[in-house]
Design an enzyme around this catalytic site. Sequence first.
Site, PDB file in Angstrom:
ATOM      1  N   ARG A   1       2.015  -0.223  -5.144  1.00 38.65           N
ATOM      2  CA  ARG A   1       1.915  -1.670  -5.010  1.00 38.65           C
ATOM      3  C   ARG A   1       1.093  -2.060  -3.796  1.00 38.65           C
ATOM      4  NH1 ARG A   1       7.755  -1.625  -4.905  1.00 38.65           N
ATOM      5  NH2 ARG A   1       7.257   0.205  -6.082  1.00 38.65           N
TER       6      ARG A   1
ATOM      7  N   GLY B   1       0.829  -1.202   0.000  1.00 36.95           N
ATOM      8  CA  GLY B   1       0.000   0.000   0.000  1.00 36.95           C
ATOM      9  C   GLY B   1       0.862   1.250   0.000  1.00 36.95           C
ATOM     10  N   HIS B   2       1.862   1.273  -0.898  1.00 34.79           N
ATOM     11  CA  HIS B   2       2.755   2.421  -0.999  1.00 34.79           C
ATOM     12  C   HIS B   2       3.462   2.398  -2.362  1.00 34.79           C
ATOM     13  CE1 HIS B   2       5.430  -0.765   0.634  1.00 34.79           C
ATOM     14  NE2 HIS B   2       6.290  -0.251  -0.241  1.00 34.79           N
ATOM     15  N   ALA B   3       4.204   3.464  -2.631  1.00 33.49           N
ATOM     16  CA  ALA B   3       5.077   3.552  -3.807  1.00 33.49           C
ATOM     17  C   ALA B   3       6.410   4.104  -3.332  1.00 33.49           C
ATOM     18  CB  ALA B   3       4.469   4.459  -4.872  1.00 33.49           C
ATOM     19  N   HIS B   4       7.432   3.889  -4.138  1.00 31.63           N
ATOM     20  CA  HIS B   4       8.770   4.408  -3.825  1.00 31.63           C
ATOM     21  C   HIS B   4       9.171   5.455  -4.854  1.00 31.63           C
ATOM     22  CE1 HIS B   4       9.805   1.602  -0.629  1.00 31.63           C
ATOM     23  NE2 HIS B   4       9.164   0.695  -1.331  1.00 31.63           N
TER      24      HIS B   4
END
Length: 139
Positions: A100, A53-56
């Site tokens: 993701r 539950g995040h992106a980089h």
Amino acid sequence: MPHREENWSIIQLPVIPDHRGNLTFIEGDRHIPFPIARVYYLYDVPGGASRAGHAHKQLAQLMIAASGSFDVHLDDGTRKETFSLNRSNKGLLVRSMVWREIDNFSSGAVCLVLASMPYDESDYYRSYEDFQAAIRQRG
């Protein structure tokens, strides 16, 4: 390794078959397009739970189902795709600026992750709205 730079792709990892069991290995900058700076794994994920539950902003990762299976949902702001990982000799390469989420973990599943950078909280988009705004700014 993928032939062109895509936001995500499946990488077939080497397999050394043996009647005693198979062996797969991964070398940074050879089988994956980055040196391995960090390794971590998710396990004992309760039924129905979701991870990530995040992106980089910069980090790239290779996700592998070391055991069991799980689904990875990817979104780069233009397209969305879901992968079901269930083989230890296939990895999902996920580059930076991709949202993701991981779910549908089978019993005993282990998600092994090889990362291009050490942990850095400032590299994360934790809010989908912030991620979308960053995608629009890159425009």
